[in-house]
Design a protein around this motif. Structure first.
Motif, mmCIF file in Angstrom:
data_model
loop_
_atom_site.group_PDB
_atom_site.id
_atom_site.type_symbol
_atom_site.label_atom_id
_atom_site.label_comp_id
_atom_site.label_asym_id
_atom_site.label_seq_id
_atom_site.Cartn_x
_atom_site.Cartn_y
_atom_site.Cartn_z
ATOM 1 N N ALA A 122 -6.903 -5.896 -20.194
ATOM 2 C CA ALA A 122 -5.521 -6.359 -20.136
ATOM 3 C C ALA A 122 -4.601 -5.283 -19.584
ATOM 4 O O ALA A 122 -3.673 -5.553 -18.823
ATOM 5 C CB ALA A 122 -5.058 -6.803 -21.518
ATOM 6 N N GLY A 123 -4.873 -4.034 -19.983
ATOM 7 C CA GLY A 123 -4.078 -2.935 -19.447
ATOM 8 C C GLY A 123 -4.241 -2.788 -17.946
ATOM 9 O O GLY A 123 -3.266 -2.541 -17.219
ATOM 10 N N SER A 124 -5.493 -2.953 -17.462
ATOM 11 C CA SER A 124 -5.711 -2.869 -16.012
ATOM 12 C C SER A 124 -5.021 -4.016 -15.285
ATOM 13 O O SER A 124 -4.441 -3.824 -14.214
ATOM 14 C CB SER A 124 -7.212 -2.865 -15.715
ATOM 15 N N LEU A 125 -5.062 -5.217 -15.890
ATOM 16 C CA LEU A 125 -4.371 -6.356 -15.281
ATOM 17 C C LEU A 125 -2.855 -6.155 -15.280
ATOM 18 O O LEU A 125 -2.169 -6.538 -14.320
ATOM 19 C CB LEU A 125 -4.726 -7.645 -16.018
ATOM 20 N N ALA A 126 -2.318 -5.556 -16.360
ATOM 21 C CA ALA A 126 -0.884 -5.269 -16.403
ATOM 22 C C ALA A 126 -0.507 -4.253 -15.326
ATOM 23 O O ALA A 126 0.560 -4.357 -14.689
ATOM 24 C CB ALA A 126 -0.492 -4.753 -17.784
ATOM 25 N N PHE A 127 -1.382 -3.266 -15.105
ATOM 26 C CA PHE A 127 -1.135 -2.280 -14.041
ATOM 27 C C PHE A 127 -1.113 -2.957 -12.672
ATOM 28 O O PHE A 127 -0.260 -2.670 -11.823
ATOM 29 C CB PHE A 127 -2.211 -1.203 -14.100
ATOM 30 N N ILE A 128 -2.064 -3.877 -12.473
ATOM 31 C CA ILE A 128 -2.098 -4.617 -11.199
ATOM 32 C C ILE A 128 -0.824 -5.447 -11.028
ATOM 33 O O ILE A 128 -0.226 -5.491 -9.952
ATOM 34 C CB ILE A 128 -3.350 -5.509 -11.142
ATOM 35 N N ALA A 129 -0.408 -6.129 -12.107
ATOM 36 C CA ALA A 129 0.794 -6.963 -12.029
ATOM 37 C C ALA A 129 2.035 -6.125 -11.745
ATOM 38 O O ALA A 129 2.939 -6.567 -11.009
ATOM 39 C CB ALA A 129 0.972 -7.737 -13.334
ATOM 40 N N ALA A 130 2.104 -4.907 -12.322
ATOM 41 C CA ALA A 130 3.270 -4.048 -12.092
ATOM 42 C C ALA A 130 3.410 -3.681 -10.621
ATOM 43 O O ALA A 130 4.521 -3.419 -10.143
ATOM 44 C CB ALA A 130 3.152 -2.779 -12.947
ATOM 45 N N ILE A 131 2.276 -3.639 -9.908
ATOM 46 C CA ILE A 131 2.324 -3.331 -8.482
ATOM 47 C C ILE A 131 2.461 -4.596 -7.646
ATOM 48 O O ILE A 131 3.201 -4.642 -6.654
ATOM 49 C CB ILE A 131 1.050 -2.546 -8.067
ATOM 50 N N ASP A 132 1.762 -5.642 -8.055
ATOM 51 C CA ASP A 132 1.691 -6.852 -7.227
ATOM 52 C C ASP A 132 2.968 -7.688 -7.301
ATOM 53 O O ASP A 132 3.384 -8.270 -6.289
ATOM 54 C CB ASP A 132 0.495 -7.699 -7.661
ATOM 55 N N VAL A 133 3.592 -7.782 -8.466
ATOM 56 C CA VAL A 133 4.787 -8.630 -8.614
ATOM 57 C C VAL A 133 5.934 -8.153 -7.711
ATOM 58 O O VAL A 133 6.524 -8.973 -6.975
ATOM 59 C CB VAL A 133 5.226 -8.705 -10.087
ATOM 60 N N PRO A 134 6.283 -6.845 -7.721
ATOM 61 C CA PRO A 134 7.336 -6.423 -6.775
ATOM 62 C C PRO A 134 6.963 -6.693 -5.320
ATOM 63 O O PRO A 134 7.823 -7.069 -4.510
ATOM 64 C CB PRO A 134 7.478 -4.919 -7.052
ATOM 65 N N TRP A 135 5.676 -6.509 -4.999
ATOM 66 C CA TRP A 135 5.246 -6.776 -3.626
ATOM 67 C C TRP A 135 5.399 -8.253 -3.274
ATOM 68 O O TRP A 135 5.870 -8.596 -2.175
ATOM 69 C CB TRP A 135 3.798 -6.323 -3.463
ATOM 70 N N GLN A 136 5.031 -9.143 -4.189
ATOM 71 C CA GLN A 136 5.179 -10.569 -3.940
ATOM 72 C C GLN A 136 6.659 -10.960 -3.802
ATOM 73 O O GLN A 136 7.016 -11.786 -2.954
ATOM 74 C CB GLN A 136 4.521 -11.377 -5.077
ATOM 75 N N LEU A 137 7.511 -10.368 -4.641
ATOM 76 C CA LEU A 137 8.944 -10.643 -4.527
ATOM 77 C C LEU A 137 9.489 -10.165 -3.186
ATOM 78 O O LEU A 137 10.312 -10.847 -2.550
ATOM 79 C CB LEU A 137 9.702 -9.966 -5.679
ATOM 80 N N PHE A 138 9.041 -8.999 -2.760
ATOM 81 C CA PHE A 138 9.480 -8.472 -1.466
ATOM 82 C C PHE A 138 9.047 -9.393 -0.327
ATOM 83 O O PHE A 138 9.829 -9.705 0.578
ATOM 84 C CB PHE A 138 8.915 -7.070 -1.267
ATOM 85 N N GLN A 139 7.787 -9.848 -0.377
ATOM 86 C CA GLN A 139 7.296 -10.755 0.655
ATOM 87 C C GLN A 139 8.049 -12.081 0.642
ATOM 88 O O GLN A 139 8.364 -12.652 1.701
ATOM 89 C CB GLN A 139 5.793 -11.007 0.450
ATOM 90 N N HIS A 140 8.350 -12.566 -0.566
ATOM 91 C CA HIS A 140 9.092 -13.832 -0.673
ATOM 92 C C HIS A 140 10.488 -13.706 -0.067
ATOM 93 O O HIS A 140 10.935 -14.579 0.691
ATOM 94 C CB HIS A 140 9.167 -14.242 -2.132
ATOM 95 N N MET A 141 11.185 -12.630 -0.401
ATOM 96 C CA MET A 141 12.523 -12.432 0.142
ATOM 97 C C MET A 141 12.470 -12.228 1.653
ATOM 98 O O MET A 141 13.367 -12.667 2.385
ATOM 99 C CB MET A 141 13.189 -11.222 -0.523
ATOM 100 N N LYS A 142 11.420 -11.580 2.123
ATOM 101 C CA LYS A 142 11.279 -11.370 3.562
ATOM 102 C C LYS A 142 11.065 -12.687 4.284
ATOM 103 O O LYS A 142 11.584 -12.902 5.385
ATOM 104 C CB LYS A 142 10.100 -10.425 3.822
ATOM 105 N N GLN A 143 10.300 -13.600 3.676
ATOM 106 C CA GLN A 143 10.076 -14.910 4.285
ATOM 107 C C GLN A 143 11.350 -15.750 4.290
ATOM 108 O O GLN A 143 11.571 -16.538 5.200
ATOM 109 C CB GLN A 143 8.967 -15.655 3.548
ATOM 110 N N LEU A 144 12.174 -15.582 3.240
ATOM 111 C CA LEU A 144 13.426 -16.331 3.188
ATOM 112 C C LEU A 144 14.462 -15.805 4.169
ATOM 113 O O LEU A 144 15.396 -16.521 4.536
ATOM 114 C CB LEU A 144 14.009 -16.286 1.771
ATOM 115 N N ARG A 145 14.301 -14.544 4.587
ATOM 116 C CA ARG A 145 15.272 -13.939 5.482
ATOM 117 C C ARG A 145 15.207 -14.598 6.854
ATOM 118 O O ARG A 145 14.126 -14.827 7.401
ATOM 119 C CB ARG A 145 14.973 -12.446 5.607
#
Length: 261
Positions: free
Chosen positions: A83-106
């Motif tokens: 679970a800790g490793s998955l939380a570490f992955i999410a901490a990196i992946d979620v901001p990246w996904q948000l960045f990609q989403h905002m970039k697509q909306l731009r």
């Protein structure tokens, strides 16, 4: 009912399109992310088994109740580690996904231009409409020149046409004015329709800069304009009677310190 949606669309079955999505930049990034996630979880799981290998081997020699409790404890620790490793992955992946989403909306620059063009109108069409409006206003103004009583000139740079009807107007009004080419056209129309042209450079400049179209002459220019109109009416009367026209008056214009442009 429409059966168009039931028609086969072979473009969706194109293998090249599928390969294009798989081997696009986004597809490569997603594949690399999947391998990275798998590698991290595998590393954490392998590290946990390596560190707990002694305890796992001891489970076979323990009593049944103790072994079960110990196994549950090890399972909980393994779940926490994963679970800790998955939380570490999410901490990196979620901001990246948000960045990609905002970039697509731009929107792209072209999309911004298109939206502005749709919301505010095509600048080229608006410019053409503005030009047509200006031409129409100029034609309306030129049609008033033959009705003027006098055209006061600079004599070349400015021309201002005045009309006065003492029964309907409190003061003379400016029916047409212009500079350079427009002024030349006003003088030309005035000559064609026998409208008197009077050269008074200071008065022409003052009227051009301080009076809008279809507005009355300001009070500070009443005397100068009255002198011009009086002279024009005297000349017209002399023409009709065959008398000698009077000499043009010397016009003195009390200009303000700064006239409006």
């Amino acid at each position: 009912m429409s059966f168009g949606v039931l028609a086969p669309d072979f473009s969706r079955l194109s293998p090249m399109t599928g390969f294009g999505r798989m081997f696009s930049v986004r597809g490569v990034v997603e594949l690399a992310k999947a391998f990275a996630k798998f590698g991290l979880i595998a590393f954490v799981a392998s590290l946990f088994l390596w560190l707990k290998r002694g305890e796992l081997l001891e489970l076979g020699g323990e009593a049944t109740g103790t072994a079960i409790g110990h196994a549950i404890t090890l399972s909980g620790q393994a779940l926490l580690a994963l679970a800790g490793s998955l939380a570490f992955i999410a901490a990196i992946d979620v901001p990246w996904q948000l960045f990609q989403h905002m970039k697509q909306l731009r929107m792209t620059r072209q999309e911004v231009r298109d939206e502005m063009r749709e919301s505010e109108g095509n600048p080229e069409i608006k410019g053409k409409i503005r030009q047509l409006q200006q031409d129409m206003a100029k034609r309306r103004m030129m049609s008033e020149v033959p009705k003027a009583d006098v055209v006061i000139t600079n004599p070349t740079h400015f021309a201002v046409a005045l009309r006065y009807d003492d029964k309907r107007m409190r003061a003379p009004i400016v029916v047409a004015k212009g500079a350079d080419e427009v002024a030349a056209r006003i003088r030309e129309i005035a000559g064609e329709h026998r409208v008197p042209i009077f050269e008074a450079p200071p008065l022409a400049r003052a009227l051009f800069r301080s009076v809008d179209l279809n507005r009355e002459v300001p009070a500070n220019l009443y005397v100068a304009v009255a002198q011009v109109l009086t002279y024009v009416f005297q000349v017209k009367a002399a023409w009709k009677s065959g008398a000698v026209p009077p000499a043009p008056p010397a016009i003195e214009v009390p200009l303000p310190p700064e006239t409006k442009h």
